[in-house]
Design a protein around this motif. Structure first.
Motif, PDB file in Angstrom:
ATOM      1  N   PRO A  32       8.949  30.830  74.458  1.00  0.00           N
ATOM      2  CA  PRO A  32      10.211  30.963  73.896  1.00  0.00           C
ATOM      3  C   PRO A  32      10.839  30.960  72.427  1.00  0.00           C
ATOM      4  O   PRO A  32      11.750  31.062  72.065  1.00  0.00           O
ATOM      5  N   ALA A  33       9.927  29.076  72.514  1.00  0.00           N
ATOM      6  CA  ALA A  33       9.983  28.716  70.815  1.00  0.00           C
ATOM      7  C   ALA A  33       9.308  27.824  70.860  1.00  0.00           C
ATOM      8  O   ALA A  33       8.148  27.836  70.610  1.00  0.00           O
ATOM      9  N   TYR A  34       8.909  27.770  69.063  1.00  0.00           N
ATOM     10  CA  TYR A  34       8.472  27.380  68.387  1.00  0.00           C
ATOM     11  C   TYR A  34       8.458  26.515  66.889  1.00  0.00           C
ATOM     12  O   TYR A  34      10.102  26.636  66.713  1.00  0.00           O
ATOM     13  N   SER A  35       8.016  25.291  66.764  1.00  0.00           N
ATOM     14  CA  SER A  35       7.851  24.468  65.282  1.00  0.00           C
ATOM     15  C   SER A  35       6.666  24.849  64.534  1.00  0.00           C
ATOM     16  O   SER A  35       6.405  24.786  65.468  1.00  0.00           O
ATOM     17  N   ALA A  41       2.215  26.792  64.121  1.00  0.00           N
ATOM     18  CA  ALA A  41       2.935  26.899  65.389  1.00  0.00           C
ATOM     19  C   ALA A  41       2.650  25.932  66.410  1.00  0.00           C
ATOM     20  O   ALA A  41       1.134  26.495  67.409  1.00  0.00           O
ATOM     21  N   ASN A  42       3.014  25.698  66.905  1.00  0.00           N
ATOM     22  CA  ASN A  42       3.497  24.434  67.767  1.00  0.00           C
ATOM     23  C   ASN A  42       4.362  24.864  68.831  1.00  0.00           C
ATOM     24  O   ASN A  42       5.273  24.861  69.127  1.00  0.00           O
ATOM     25  N   PRO A  43       4.026  25.624  70.295  1.00  0.00           N
ATOM     26  CA  PRO A  43       4.695  26.213  71.241  1.00  0.00           C
ATOM     27  C   PRO A  43       5.602  24.947  71.992  1.00  0.00           C
ATOM     28  O   PRO A  43       5.476  24.628  71.969  1.00  0.00           O
ATOM     29  N   LEU A 109      13.461  37.857  71.822  1.00  0.00           N
ATOM     30  CA  LEU A 109      13.390  36.549  70.493  1.00  0.00           C
ATOM     31  C   LEU A 109      13.240  35.389  70.821  1.00  0.00           C
ATOM     32  O   LEU A 109      13.082  35.119  71.953  1.00  0.00           O
ATOM     33  N   ALA A 110      12.688  35.093  70.083  1.00  0.00           N
ATOM     34  CA  ALA A 110      11.690  33.439  69.521  1.00  0.00           C
ATOM     35  C   ALA A 110      12.610  33.199  68.446  1.00  0.00           C
ATOM     36  O   ALA A 110      13.057  33.284  67.844  1.00  0.00           O
ATOM     37  N   LEU A 111      12.318  31.570  68.720  1.00  0.00           N
ATOM     38  CA  LEU A 111      13.206  30.356  67.945  1.00  0.00           C
ATOM     39  C   LEU A 111      12.164  30.412  67.446  1.00  0.00           C
ATOM     40  O   LEU A 111      11.113  29.232  67.728  1.00  0.00           O
ATOM     41  N   VAL A 112      12.296  29.509  66.186  1.00  0.00           N
ATOM     42  CA  VAL A 112      11.153  29.387  65.008  1.00  0.00           C
ATOM     43  C   VAL A 112      11.795  28.552  64.459  1.00  0.00           C
ATOM     44  O   VAL A 112      12.244  28.328  63.378  1.00  0.00           O
TER      45      VAL A 112
END
Length: 274
Positions: A32-35, A41-43, A109-112
């Motif tokens: 759902p999100a990544y940093s 990118a880290n899930p 939708l994904a949050l980065v």
């Protein structure tokens, strides 16, 4: 358009040749999100965010952000967003909560979330996301440029609009900052009448690239107490309003963050955890 014709592709290919990435490729459909940092990118397994119903005193701001995020989630035309103003009034939490709400409604939708130091890596990230069948909200929290940083604001302006390495159609930027213009004004600028307008226009040119620029302001006593109630009551925590106001006074601000810290104190005293 072929990769050879795409400026983003050429930039990414050149970077790969200089420093090949031997790590396992990111699955951009799995989390759902990544940093994003250090060109990778880290899930993130879950988005930590309060429910939209707890926000108080920022109804207009909440509605604007939620509607824009929902549009992006559906693949409709959506704005890049600049959330600026008072500390602790829910700017970052509202971004996360809006994405979580869109996901709860069935959106993919994904949050980065990007670190400020990741700005230089954005062309590589843009290139990777452009080929993914998914919508992305790229989030930069608490952005501020130093007075002598001329390159950072120019790059961000280019990515937002008009540059050859602008962000792809399936991604939008959300930025939080304490300053409306993002860029700090140098001491003495306002006193230089000949240059004041040009300098101000240059600084605001960055903020003006965002389709939505939303201000957040310190909350009133009533709004602050409403926020405390919204956090405390679902958890069965009783409190005296005078104590809640004293807590805020000791910290020099009435805000959503201060309210949450007070409720955390109440829970700790009661021997509870969240």
């Amino acid at each position: 358009m072929s990769d050879q014709e795409d400026p983003l592709a050429r930039i990414a290919d050149a970077l790969e040749r200089l420093a090949p990435d031997r790590r396992k490729p990111t699955d951009w459909l799995a989390a759902p999100a990544y940093s994003w940092s250090d060109n990778r990118a880290n899930p993130v397994a879950a988005i930590a965010a309060p429910p939209l119903g707890v926000f108080r005193g920022i109804d207009r701001q909440r509605d604007l952000v939620v509607e824009n995020v929902a549009r992006l989630a559906e693949g409709y035309a959506a704005h890049d967003m600049l959330l600026w103003g008072a500390r602790g009034m829910g700017k970052s939490a509202l971004i996360r909560s809006s994405v979580a709400a869109a996901q709860a409604s069935g959106s993919n939708l994904a949050l980065v979330q990007l670190g400020v130091t990741a700005l230089e890596d954005l062309p590589r990230l843009f290139y990777r996301l452009a080929g993914i069948e998914r919508q992305f909200l790229l989030f930069i929290d608490d952005l501020a440029f130093a007075e002598d940083d001329a390159m950072g604001p120019r790059l961000l302006r280019s990515w937002l609009e008009g540059g050859v390495d602008a962000r792809p159609a399936n991604a939008r930027l959300a930025v939080t900052t304490n300053r409306r213009s993002i860029v700090a004004r140098k001491a003495g600028e306002a006193e230089d009448a000949m240059n004041e307008r040009d300098l101000l226009d240059d600084k605001l040119a960055l903020a003006d690239r965002f389709g939505l620029s939303i201000g957040f302001h310190p909350c009133s006593k009533g709004d602050y107490l409403a926020i405390v109630h919204a956090y405390a009551e679902p958890r069965g925590l009783a409190f005296e309003e005078g104590e809640a106001l004293a807590w805020a006074m000791q910290r020099g601000a009435r805000s959503g963050r201060t309210a949450w810290q007070f409720v955390t104190e109440l829970a700790g005293r009661s021997g509870r955890s969240f």
